[in-house]
Design a protein around this motif. Sequence first.
Motif, mmCIF file in Angstrom:
data_model
loop_
_atom_site.group_PDB
_atom_site.id
_atom_site.type_symbol
_atom_site.label_atom_id
_atom_site.label_comp_id
_atom_site.label_asym_id
_atom_site.label_seq_id
_atom_site.Cartn_x
_atom_site.Cartn_y
_atom_site.Cartn_z
ATOM 1 N N ASP A 56 0.918 -1.146 -0.276
ATOM 2 C CA ASP A 56 0.312 -0.231 0.246
ATOM 3 C C ASP A 56 1.008 1.734 -0.494
ATOM 4 N N GLY A 57 2.384 0.820 -0.476
ATOM 5 C CA GLY A 57 2.899 2.501 0.503
ATOM 6 C C GLY A 57 3.364 2.777 0.982
ATOM 7 N N LYS A 58 3.133 2.120 2.084
ATOM 8 C CA LYS A 58 3.404 2.777 3.705
ATOM 9 C C LYS A 58 4.590 1.960 4.189
ATOM 10 N N PRO A 59 5.215 2.782 5.086
ATOM 11 C CA PRO A 59 6.599 1.649 6.008
ATOM 12 C C PRO A 59 6.414 0.720 6.648
ATOM 13 N N LYS A 60 6.498 -0.056 6.530
ATOM 14 C CA LYS A 60 6.454 -1.818 7.951
ATOM 15 C C LYS A 60 6.254 -1.165 8.569
ATOM 16 N N ASP A 61 7.372 0.121 8.912
ATOM 17 C CA ASP A 61 7.238 -0.107 10.459
ATOM 18 C C ASP A 61 7.280 1.475 10.412
ATOM 19 N N GLU A 62 6.607 2.264 10.430
ATOM 20 C CA GLU A 62 6.310 3.925 10.230
ATOM 21 C C GLU A 62 6.273 4.904 11.377
ATOM 22 N N THR A 63 6.791 3.792 12.765
ATOM 23 C CA THR A 63 6.538 4.879 14.009
ATOM 24 C C THR A 63 7.616 5.488 13.537
ATOM 25 N N ALA A 64 9.381 5.531 13.195
ATOM 26 C CA ALA A 64 10.274 6.098 12.755
ATOM 27 C C ALA A 64 10.154 7.161 11.545
ATOM 28 N N PRO A 65 9.559 7.074 10.756
ATOM 29 C CA PRO A 65 9.677 7.811 10.055
ATOM 30 C C PRO A 65 8.313 8.568 9.778
ATOM 31 N N ALA A 66 7.546 8.585 10.344
ATOM 32 C CA ALA A 66 6.710 9.424 10.922
ATOM 33 C C ALA A 66 6.810 10.546 12.018
ATOM 34 N N GLY A 67 7.364 10.274 12.511
ATOM 35 C CA GLY A 67 8.110 10.120 14.006
ATOM 36 C C GLY A 67 8.875 11.629 13.203
ATOM 37 N N ALA A 68 9.719 11.684 12.039
ATOM 38 C CA ALA A 68 10.526 12.354 11.086
ATOM 39 C C ALA A 68 9.903 13.378 10.673
ATOM 40 N N ALA A 69 8.965 12.589 9.956
ATOM 41 C CA ALA A 69 8.041 13.207 9.471
ATOM 42 C C ALA A 69 7.457 14.416 9.993
ATOM 43 N N LYS A 70 7.094 14.703 11.310
ATOM 44 C CA LYS A 70 6.095 15.573 12.172
ATOM 45 C C LYS A 70 7.761 16.547 11.964
ATOM 46 N N VAL A 71 8.387 16.015 12.860
ATOM 47 C CA VAL A 71 9.337 17.554 12.586
ATOM 48 C C VAL A 71 9.863 17.754 11.639
ATOM 49 N N LEU A 72 9.584 17.331 10.380
ATOM 50 C CA LEU A 72 10.184 18.417 9.538
ATOM 51 C C LEU A 72 9.190 18.657 9.116
ATOM 52 N N LEU A 73 7.852 18.774 9.024
ATOM 53 C CA LEU A 73 6.775 19.727 9.137
ATOM 54 C C LEU A 73 6.809 20.573 10.131
ATOM 55 N N ASP A 74 6.707 20.456 10.829
ATOM 56 C CA ASP A 74 6.969 21.047 12.205
ATOM 57 C C ASP A 74 7.499 22.915 12.148
ATOM 58 N N GLN A 75 8.834 21.858 11.539
ATOM 59 C CA GLN A 75 10.215 23.379 11.294
ATOM 60 C C GLN A 75 9.480 23.793 9.707
ATOM 61 N N LEU A 76 9.417 22.822 9.094
ATOM 62 C CA LEU A 76 8.773 23.747 7.429
ATOM 63 C C LEU A 76 7.629 24.324 8.312
ATOM 64 N N THR A 77 6.699 24.293 8.498
ATOM 65 C CA THR A 77 5.412 24.920 8.856
ATOM 66 C C THR A 77 5.570 26.623 9.689
ATOM 67 N N TRP A 78 6.889 26.753 11.032
ATOM 68 C CA TRP A 78 7.092 27.311 11.479
ATOM 69 C C TRP A 78 7.773 29.110 10.492
ATOM 70 N N TRP A 79 9.281 28.160 9.615
ATOM 71 C CA TRP A 79 10.046 28.772 8.459
ATOM 72 C C TRP A 79 8.646 29.503 8.206
ATOM 73 N N GLY A 80 7.800 28.872 7.201
ATOM 74 C CA GLY A 80 6.967 28.915 6.084
ATOM 75 C C GLY A 80 6.061 29.994 6.663
ATOM 76 N N THR A 81 5.470 29.860 7.840
ATOM 77 C CA THR A 81 4.264 31.145 8.332
ATOM 78 C C THR A 81 5.763 32.189 8.798
ATOM 79 N N VAL A 82 6.507 32.104 9.360
ATOM 80 C CA VAL A 82 7.372 33.763 9.245
ATOM 81 C C VAL A 82 7.388 34.246 8.030
ATOM 82 N N LEU A 83 8.088 33.135 7.428
ATOM 83 C CA LEU A 83 8.488 33.840 5.444
ATOM 84 C C LEU A 83 7.030 34.577 5.159
ATOM 85 N N ARG A 84 6.376 33.410 5.305
ATOM 86 C CA ARG A 84 4.998 34.511 4.091
ATOM 87 C C ARG A 84 4.695 35.607 4.605
#
Length: 194
Positions: A156-184
């Motif tokens: 189905d296109g999902k990591p077999k163990d999604e814990t670490a990738p989902a956690g890393a994606a959340k951190v990346l998206l949190d940083q990106l939205t902070w910078w995106g909001t400030v820069l916008r």
Amino acid sequence: MSNEPLRLAVIISSVREGRFGPVIGEWFAAQAKERADLEVDVIDLVDHELPYAHSFSPAGEAADILAKISPRLEAADAYVVVTPEYNHSYPASLKHLIDWHYTQWRAKPVGFVSYGGLSGGLRAVEHLRPVFAELHAVTVRDAVSFHSPWGTFDDDGKPKDETAPAGAAKVLLDQLTWWGTVLREGRAKTPYQA
């Protein structure tokens, strides 16, 4: 301060036959789409065959091709580049996209989702950071990296163990939205001058 969701362009950069990028790119886009603070646009470079040289393509043909992708890049408040590592760097298709665009990246954040062998594509990311700095973009610190991802995703296109990738994606998206909001907000208050 705007409460509108940030417009995030997720760029799938590999165009090689048999590429794994769409699996990782679509998984990451699904992670981003779960957030109310983001509006996600997936840009797969296989759908946008850019002209290879300004002088070799008729002006009208180049303009038609760019008219499909350039406005999407311009509309984005932030970017995530999904890149493999080819020869210790990033793919030519991505370099080509970057070189055809200049102002679209200015004063906007860029995050990375990489994949490859033992290095997980991180050498490609390290090559991209100074390129985006030259374009006046801000790269976020954390990235999502998949080391030898073939066989680690299910049917189905999902990591077999999604814990670490989902956690890393959340951190990346949190940083990106902070910078995106400030820069916008900064661009709205004072247009960026390069």
